[in-house]
Design an enzyme around this catalytic site. Structure first.
Site: not given
Length: 578
Positions: A117, A237, A239, A249, A252, A283, A350, A392
């Protein structure tokens, strides 16, 4: 007259953090969960990719490496004491969910499988590492189902489709909440010894978002209006892989399984921005890279306003087995087959790094000095502990809700076991009663939908991936004007049963609060860090800005900003290279 309920512990919100807290509290004291949704419809169910823990089931790993990646990913704004707790407790948290029955994907040997990730590395940044534990691309959904079953087993009582309106305080001690029952239009007072907010984020202030329609900042909004602070609101954030023009979404996990980001020229452009881990960079970095590729004319599609997620080089069997929802979304909403062609994507709003400030026991902070509000707790996306800092790391959200939801549930149960039931303030429901009556009194040419659309357009255009003093000043003026329009706006539907117009109108008020807090804090922070990128202040300024921001609304309706030093640890700020 409001109906009164008495409990030891009341949790507001039935997502992952709320249910994890309710499970711990419910094992110890009389507990209720108040939620504006049926629990398994909570937004945690949309989390696709995984929950990280250094299990080392597939590759060598350690919690210290996980902590380093979290701190570095946060652009060094995360509090390192909280990060250490989260990363140390990650392994037990995953294994505990497994014992509850969560159906993780398995290795051939029968262990919990793990995959790569963004931002997760081995040996303090040397190479990508497989750390994300997952259940196909439905990990959040599985967590919700598992925790809901456990809460039912332990006798937690649920009040579904109840909307929190007010926080009740008696002499500085939290004594309960006021909630609106959607099915009847009736007000309810939940009188209790401890309250925990787990109400989720507020992404619906942006036009393109992965957030559900219900994520409107209700919990932080109630706190903000009560004169309590919100922390690090400027950090939001985006994404990098939201479906083009829709924001839905694509996890990831698609890049973790080998997906590649390409611009309109077919170039794997992340090799220029993050040479070591490329498409698996954090991100904020990937979203900005996409923004600049499009801005500089290298976007894809007829209008050159998107990027392509290329999965054509990934084994089709892997795509169908490990990413079933992702491929279905692309086919359903864009009529694109990911096995054969690139999927058009754009950055999408996000996750909120900021929110209700808490300590590591999930106790809500009364101010920037660290004093706590007795009997009041928060966990999950609505809270700021702060383990995410300015950005994050992927899969840390599901970990955050489980670790700090558990800690909050234990802490509120212990508090409730050792403290008497505090008195209710006089006329506890009167303010909410008067407010709702005023909203339904008289006609109005203003439209809730029109105000909300303007807010979302302006926030997306001027306060999203890239910001400047001019753009933030402009959107703040717009928010001020929208507030004036909102104050004279009235609800046309007078019905008591499922008055969704009234609910949406109240939600819009909370969104305006959240937008104001974000923009004021973002204007004040004259640097770029994590999800907060100022084109007119492009450098990170550790000498001046290694601080958390606390914003409070005064009784006069103004805003005040205070700052608190970041809690440092073994990792000193360095340049973020990937």
């Amino acid at each position: 007259m409001a109906q009164i309920h008495e409990y030891d512990a009341v949790i507001v919100g039935a997502g992952g953090a709320g249910l994890r807290a309710a499970l711990e509290a419910g094992r110890r004291v009389k507990t209720a969960v108040v939620s504006k949704l049926y629990p398994t419809r909570s937004h945690t169910g949309a989390a696709q990719g995984g929950m990280c823990a250094a299990l080392a089931n597939v590759e060598e790993d350690s919690w210290e490496w996980h902590a380093f990646d979290t701190v570095k990913g946060s652009d060094f704004l995360a509090d390192q004491d909280a990060v250490d707790i989260m990363c140390k407790e990650a392994v037990d948290s995953v294994l505990e969910l497994e014992r509850m029955g969560l159906p993780f994907n398995r290795t051939p040997e029968g262990r919990i499988d793990q995959r790569r990730f963004g931002g997760h590395t081995s040996n303090h940044g040397e190479a990508p590492v497989k750390r994300a534990c997952y259940a196909a691309d439905r990990t959040g959904h599985m967590i919700l189902q598992t925790l809901f079953q456990q809460c039912t087993k332990f006798g937690v009582e649920f009040y579904n489709e109840f909307f929190v309106l007010d926080l009740l305080m008696a002499d500085g001690v939290c004594s309960g909440i006021v909630a609106y029952e959607l099915a009847t239009g009736r007000l309810h007072i939940f009188h209790c010894k401890s309250v925990l907010f787990a109400t989720g984020g507020y992404g619906k202030m942006f036009k393109i978002t992965s957030n559900a329609h219900t994520l409107t900042g209700d919990g932080p909004g109630v706190v903000y209006r009560a004169g309590l602070p919100l922390e690090d609101m400027e950090f939001y954030q985006f994404h990098p892989t939201g479906l083009y023009r829709l924001g839905i979404l694509l996890s990831e996990a698609a890049r973790g399984e080998g997906g590649i980001l390409r611009n309109g020229e077919g170039e794997r452009f992340m090799e220029r921005y993050a040479p070591t881990i490329k498409d698996l960079a954090p991100r904020d970095m990937v979203s900005r890279a996409e923004f600049f590729e499009i801005k500089e004319g290298r976007g894809a599609g007829p209008d050159k306003d998107c990027i392509l997620l290329d999965l054509t080089e990934v084994d089709p069997e892997v795509i169908e087995k490990k990413l079933p929802d992702i491929t279905e979304f692309a086919r359903t909403y864009l009529d694109v087959d990911p096995v054969k062609e690139g999927v058009p994507i754009v950055p999408t709003a996000h996750y909120a790094m900021g929110g209700i400030p808490t300590n590591v026991q999930a106790e809500v902070l009364a101010d920037h000095t660290g004093a706590v509000v007795q009997g009041f707790y928060a966990a999950g996306e609505c809270a700021c502990v702060s383990v995410h800092g300015a950005n994050r790391l992927g899969t840390n959200s599901l970990l955050d809700i489980v670790v700090f939801g558990r800690r909050g549930g234990i802490a509120m149960a212990e508090y409730a076991s050792t403290h008497p039931l505090p008195p209710l303030p006089e006329g506890a429901e009167k303010a909410s009663e008067k407010w709702i009556a005023a909203l339904c009194d008289g006609g109005s040419e203003e439209s809730t939908a029109s105000i909300r659309a303007t807010l979302q357009d302006e926030m997306m255009d001027k306060a999203s991936v890239v910001r400047t003093e001019d753009s933030l000043s402009s959107v703040l003026s717009t928010i001020t004007e929208l507030r004036k329009r909102y104050e004279v706006c009235r609800v046309k539907d007078r019905s008591k049963i499922f008055n969704t117009e009234l609910v949406e109108h109240i939600e819009l008020g909370f969104l305006l609060d959240m937008a104001e807090a974000l923009v004021v804090a973002a204007r004040a922070r004259t640097e770029s860090r994590g999800g907060h990128y100022r084109e007119d202040h492009q450098m990170r300024e550790d000498d001046h800005w290694l601080k958390h921001s606390f914003i409070t609304r005064t009784a006069a309706g103004d805003t005040k900003l205070h700052h608190k030093d970041v809690t440092m640890g073994r990792y000193e700020p360095v340049e973020r290279k990937y």
